[in-house]
Design a protein around this motif. Structure first.
Motif, PDB file in Angstrom:
ATOM      1  N   LYS A  80       4.450 -10.339 -22.062  1.00 48.01           N
ATOM      2  CA  LYS A  80       4.938 -10.785 -19.964  1.00 48.01           C
ATOM      3  C   LYS A  80       5.801 -10.350 -19.755  1.00 48.01           C
ATOM      4  CE  LYS A  80       6.705 -15.044 -18.442  1.00 48.01           C
ATOM      5  NZ  LYS A  80       7.118 -16.846 -19.068  1.00 48.01           N
ATOM      6  N   GLU A  81       6.683 -10.057 -20.537  1.00 49.92           N
ATOM      7  CA  GLU A  81       8.089 -10.298 -19.563  1.00 49.92           C
ATOM      8  C   GLU A  81       8.394  -7.919 -19.536  1.00 49.92           C
ATOM      9  OE1 GLU A  81       8.505 -11.383 -22.521  1.00 49.92           O
ATOM     10  OE2 GLU A  81       9.429 -13.148 -22.460  1.00 49.92           O
ATOM     11  N   ARG A  82       7.642  -7.437 -20.678  1.00 51.76           N
ATOM     12  CA  ARG A  82       6.774  -6.096 -20.059  1.00 51.76           C
ATOM     13  C   ARG A  82       6.464  -6.018 -19.103  1.00 51.76           C
ATOM     14  NH1 ARG A  82       2.655  -2.666 -23.046  1.00 51.76           N
ATOM     15  NH2 ARG A  82       3.637  -0.450 -21.844  1.00 51.76           N
ATOM     16  N   ALA A  83       5.280  -6.392 -18.439  1.00 48.14           N
ATOM     17  CA  ALA A  83       4.083  -6.623 -17.778  1.00 48.14           C
ATOM     18  C   ALA A  83       4.163  -7.247 -16.505  1.00 48.14           C
ATOM     19  CB  ALA A  83       3.446  -7.807 -17.750  1.00 48.14           C
ATOM     20  N   TRP A  84       5.949  -7.931 -16.342  1.00 50.57           N
ATOM     21  CA  TRP A  84       6.578  -8.254 -15.095  1.00 50.57           C
ATOM     22  C   TRP A  84       7.221  -7.509 -14.517  1.00 50.57           C
ATOM     23  CZ3 TRP A  84      11.975  -8.476 -13.934  1.00 50.57           C
ATOM     24  CH2 TRP A  84      11.840  -9.188 -12.913  1.00 50.57           C
ATOM     25  N   ALA A  96       5.347  -5.061 -13.112  1.00 46.18           N
ATOM     26  CA  ALA A  96       4.929  -5.311 -11.493  1.00 46.18           C
ATOM     27  C   ALA A  96       5.993  -5.318 -10.431  1.00 46.18           C
ATOM     28  CB  ALA A  96       4.529  -6.492 -11.542  1.00 46.18           C
ATOM     29  N   GLU A  97       7.775  -5.888 -11.115  1.00 43.45           N
ATOM     30  CA  GLU A  97       8.349  -5.325 -10.324  1.00 43.45           C
ATOM     31  C   GLU A  97       8.872  -4.465  -9.854  1.00 43.45           C
ATOM     32  OE1 GLU A  97      11.118  -7.707  -8.409  1.00 43.45           O
ATOM     33  OE2 GLU A  97       8.862  -8.263  -9.113  1.00 43.45           O
ATOM     34  N   ASN A  98       8.069  -2.327 -10.726  1.00 40.32           N
ATOM     35  CA  ASN A  98       7.683  -1.151 -10.319  1.00 40.32           C
ATOM     36  C   ASN A  98       9.555  -0.628  -9.982  1.00 40.32           C
ATOM     37  OD1 ASN A  98       7.054   0.990  -9.586  1.00 40.32           O
ATOM     38  ND2 ASN A  98       7.160   0.782  -6.906  1.00 40.32           N
ATOM     39  N   ILE A  99      10.259  -1.653 -11.524  1.00 43.54           N
ATOM     40  CA  ILE A  99      11.820  -0.410 -11.682  1.00 43.54           C
ATOM     41  C   ILE A  99      11.345   0.013 -12.749  1.00 43.54           C
ATOM     42  CG2 ILE A  99      12.512  -2.936 -10.320  1.00 43.54           C
ATOM     43  CD1 ILE A  99      12.758  -4.626 -12.705  1.00 43.54           C
ATOM     44  N   VAL A 100      10.362   0.335 -13.850  1.00 42.22           N
ATOM     45  CA  VAL A 100      10.396   0.904 -14.326  1.00 42.22           C
ATOM     46  C   VAL A 100      10.498   2.486 -14.737  1.00 42.22           C
ATOM     47  CG1 VAL A 100       8.776   1.832 -16.590  1.00 42.22           C
ATOM     48  CG2 VAL A 100       9.426  -0.224 -15.806  1.00 42.22           C
ATOM     49  N   GLU A 101      11.436   3.263 -15.571  1.00 43.65           N
ATOM     50  CA  GLU A 101      11.852   4.579 -15.424  1.00 43.65           C
ATOM     51  C   GLU A 101      11.110   5.183 -16.544  1.00 43.65           C
ATOM     52  OE1 GLU A 101      14.310   5.601 -12.852  1.00 43.65           O
ATOM     53  OE2 GLU A 101      13.614   4.378 -11.924  1.00 43.65           O
ATOM     54  N   VAL A 129      15.247   0.920 -17.282  1.00 43.29           N
ATOM     55  CA  VAL A 129      14.540   0.285 -15.805  1.00 43.29           C
ATOM     56  C   VAL A 129      16.137   0.149 -15.178  1.00 43.29           C
ATOM     57  CG1 VAL A 129      13.626  -2.091 -17.312  1.00 43.29           C
ATOM     58  CG2 VAL A 129      16.530  -1.963 -16.075  1.00 43.29           C
ATOM     59  N   LYS A 130      15.281   0.193 -14.046  1.00 35.34           N
ATOM     60  CA  LYS A 130      16.710   0.998 -12.115  1.00 35.34           C
ATOM     61  C   LYS A 130      16.598  -0.851 -12.105  1.00 35.34           C
ATOM     62  CE  LYS A 130      18.016   3.843  -9.046  1.00 35.34           C
ATOM     63  NZ  LYS A 130      17.141   5.057  -7.766  1.00 35.34           N
ATOM     64  N   TRP A 131      17.896  -1.816 -12.460  1.00 36.68           N
ATOM     65  CA  TRP A 131      17.001  -3.085 -11.361  1.00 36.68           C
ATOM     66  C   TRP A 131      18.764  -3.289 -10.763  1.00 36.68           C
ATOM     67  CZ3 TRP A 131      15.645  -6.356 -15.801  1.00 36.68           C
ATOM     68  CH2 TRP A 131      16.840  -5.937 -16.942  1.00 36.68           C
ATOM     69  N   THR A 132      18.174  -4.269  -9.983  1.00 39.92           N
ATOM     70  CA  THR A 132      19.485  -5.090  -8.449  1.00 39.92           C
ATOM     71  C   THR A 132      20.129  -6.309  -9.727  1.00 39.92           C
ATOM     72  OG1 THR A 132      17.996  -6.337  -8.124  1.00 39.92           O
ATOM     73  CG2 THR A 132      18.576  -4.432  -6.567  1.00 39.92           C
ATOM     74  N   PRO A 133      20.863  -6.905  -9.506  1.00 39.39           N
ATOM     75  CA  PRO A 133      21.728  -8.419 -10.003  1.00 39.39           C
ATOM     76  C   PRO A 133      20.378  -9.059  -9.873  1.00 39.39           C
ATOM     77  CG  PRO A 133      23.536  -7.358  -9.416  1.00 39.39           C
ATOM     78  CD  PRO A 133      21.903  -6.488  -8.478  1.00 39.39           C
ATOM     79  N   GLN A 146      17.167  -9.114 -10.041  1.00 39.07           N
ATOM     80  CA  GLN A 146      16.259  -8.958 -10.273  1.00 39.07           C
ATOM     81  C   GLN A 146      16.615  -8.917 -11.981  1.00 39.07           C
ATOM     82  OE1 GLN A 146      15.718  -5.076  -9.040  1.00 39.07           O
ATOM     83  NE2 GLN A 146      13.204  -5.523  -7.697  1.00 39.07           N
ATOM     84  N   ALA A 147      17.453  -8.630 -12.018  1.00 38.82           N
ATOM     85  CA  ALA A 147      18.260  -8.585 -13.629  1.00 38.82           C
ATOM     86  C   ALA A 147      18.081 -10.458 -14.339  1.00 38.82           C
ATOM     87  CB  ALA A 147      18.999  -8.081 -14.345  1.00 38.82           C
ATOM     88  N   ALA A 148      18.705 -11.497 -13.535  1.00 39.61           N
ATOM     89  CA  ALA A 148      18.923 -12.594 -13.276  1.00 39.61           C
ATOM     90  C   ALA A 148      17.713 -12.617 -13.305  1.00 39.61           C
ATOM     91  CB  ALA A 148      19.375 -13.133 -12.029  1.00 39.61           C
ATOM     92  N   LYS A 149      16.445 -12.613 -12.987  1.00 42.64           N
ATOM     93  CA  LYS A 149      15.413 -13.047 -12.930  1.00 42.64           C
ATOM     94  C   LYS A 149      14.886 -13.022 -14.309  1.00 42.64           C
ATOM     95  CE  LYS A 149      11.693 -15.414 -10.651  1.00 42.64           C
ATOM     96  NZ  LYS A 149      10.537 -14.525 -10.773  1.00 42.64           N
ATOM     97  N   PHE A 150      14.538 -12.050 -14.903  1.00 40.16           N
ATOM     98  CA  PHE A 150      14.090 -11.279 -16.065  1.00 40.16           C
ATOM     99  C   PHE A 150      14.782 -11.948 -17.007  1.00 40.16           C
ATOM    100  CE2 PHE A 150      14.488  -8.474 -20.118  1.00 40.16           C
ATOM    101  CZ  PHE A 150      12.913  -8.135 -20.131  1.00 40.16           C
TER     102      PHE A 150
END
Length: 424
Positions: free
Chosen positions: A386-390, A393-398, A411-415, A417-421
């Protein structure tokens, strides 16, 4: 068959200026704004405007008798049907001047009410304006008529025996206000439900605010591609207009265009105004759009700050100042404004018409909403589907490599998105 032509009312704008009063605003600039207000009404032609200097306000007729005669001749010669007075006029003054000049008369509050009722689009906007109009009318019911002793008999239809017409009118207005408040409570509840539903969509809200005619709707149209009414006209927008906007390299946001602010907003209208500004209270970031080419730009900005404070907008909501209409300045001034804005962290000089400076502004909005983007490597077990799919879906996997126990995902993400994850 000839088409029926709409009657265009010939109007004259007067701005009374008391000499001794400490004036914050320049009289000619204030008169110009009043003329723009009048131009916002359909089927109205402003044929003239004057600043009228006064030693003092006359309680009965506002102006002295000499000035009244002088204006009467001018209004008659110009075939004026409506006089708009940019300021407060008491009911007694209104009645006396209408009699003297044989015209219809509106004061500033009456004029703004007319515009509000012409512009309100949503059910809530319409109800708020109706309530404002009734509150205003209620203040116009003066004791001036009681000497006529227009009594209503005791048939019990309107009130008890001996109730004066004014008391009957006042009660009718109060009853209507109670009805409207009930309807409004229902509408507000429905909107809260809609807002609740929207809150579940994790889009940040970016609210455009600013003095009326600062160019908010033009900016809104340029960045969203929406055709919101963007006329060079005061109060062009009354109800908040919302659009989804995808920021380049940034989140999807909801952009909200709001009614223009104005100085000396009549008290009856504050609630109607507030209803159209609720979105601002829920905003993640506020863009304060200023017409930097306007001679009164600093005073207008002050008025906007005052209203935001009155609305109870939290100081925690980040605000960026957007100096718009830079294209209307002289070449040298444009360079100076750009340099001044560049030195500040929260000021951006733009032209909503030409698009100049907008990319920089939106990049800053993205940065403020997301915080700084970080690159991290996550080790996920095979069970974390589920986490991997998310993440995908967020389009943040490098990058992703499979290991014996699961996946190493860069991953390249914002604080945010990190909190959401972490909360998944």
């Amino acid at each position: 068959m000839m088409e029926h032509e709409t009657h265009v009312t010939r109007a004259w704008v007067l701005r009374p200026e008391v000499k001794s009063a400490d004036q914050k605003r320049d009289a000619s600039s204030a008169l110009e704004e009043a003329v723009s207000l009048a131009a916002a009404l359909p089927n109205l032609e402003v044929v003239g405007a004057d600043v009228v200097r006064l030693q003092k306000i006359q309680p009965g007729k506002l102006f002295g008798s000499g000035k009244i005669e002088e204006l009467a001749a001018k209004l008659k010669a110009e075939e004026v049907e409506l006089v708009l007075i940019d300021g407060p006029v008491t009911p007694v003054q209104q009645r006396n001047l209408e009699k003297e000049w044989k015209v219809k008369l509106l004061d500033r509050t009456g004029l703004i009410l007319e515009i509000f009722s012409d512009r309100a689009r949503t059910r809530e906007g319409v109800l708020q304006v109706e309530m404002a109009a009734l509150s205003y009318q209620r203040t116009r019911l003066v004791r001036a008529w009681t000497h006529l002793e227009r009594q209503r008999g005791g048939l019990g239809f309107v009130g008890g025996p001996g109730e004066t017409q004014i008391e009957a009118d006042r009660r009718a207005i109060d009853d209507q206000l109670v009805r409207l408040r009930r309807q409004l409570a229902k509408v507000v509840k429905t909107r809260e439900l809609h807002r609740g539903a929207r809150a579940k969509v994790p889009y940040p809200i970016v609210a455009l605010v600013g003095y009326t005619n600062a160019g908010k709707s033009t900016l809104f149209n340029r960045v969203t591609g929406a055709e919101v009414l963007a006329k060079d006209m005061l109060f062009a927008t009354l109800d908040p207009t919302m659009r989804r906007l995808e920021l380049t390299d940034g989140p999807e946001v909801i952009l909200s265009d709001t009614v223009g602010f104005i100085s000396d907003l009549p008290t009856e209208l504050v609630a109607a105004f507030r209803a159209t500004l609720e979105e601002v209270l829920a905003a993640d970031i506020i863009l304060h759009v200023r017409d930097i080419s306007h001679p009164e730009s600093d005073n207008q900005a002050e008025d906007v700050h005052t209203i935001l404070t009155q609305l109870g907008v939290s100081e925690d909501i980040p605000q960026l100042e957007v100096w718009n209409k830079i294209d209307l300045l002289e070449e040298d001034d444009i360079a100076a404004m750009h340099a001044k804005a560049a030195r500040a962290d929260d000021i951006y000089s733009i032209s909503a018409i030409t698009g100049e400076g907008i990319d920089l502004l939106l990049a800053e909005v993205t940065k403020r909403l997301q915080g700084d983007v970080k690159v991290e490597v996550l080790n996920l077990p095979f069970s974390a589907g589920k986490e991997r799919a998310w993440l995908f879906a967020e389009n943040i996997v490098e990058d992703e490599t499979q290991t014996d126990t699961g996946f190493d995902i860069t991953v390249k993400w914002t604080p945010r998105q990190a909190a959401k994850f972490k909360s998944l």
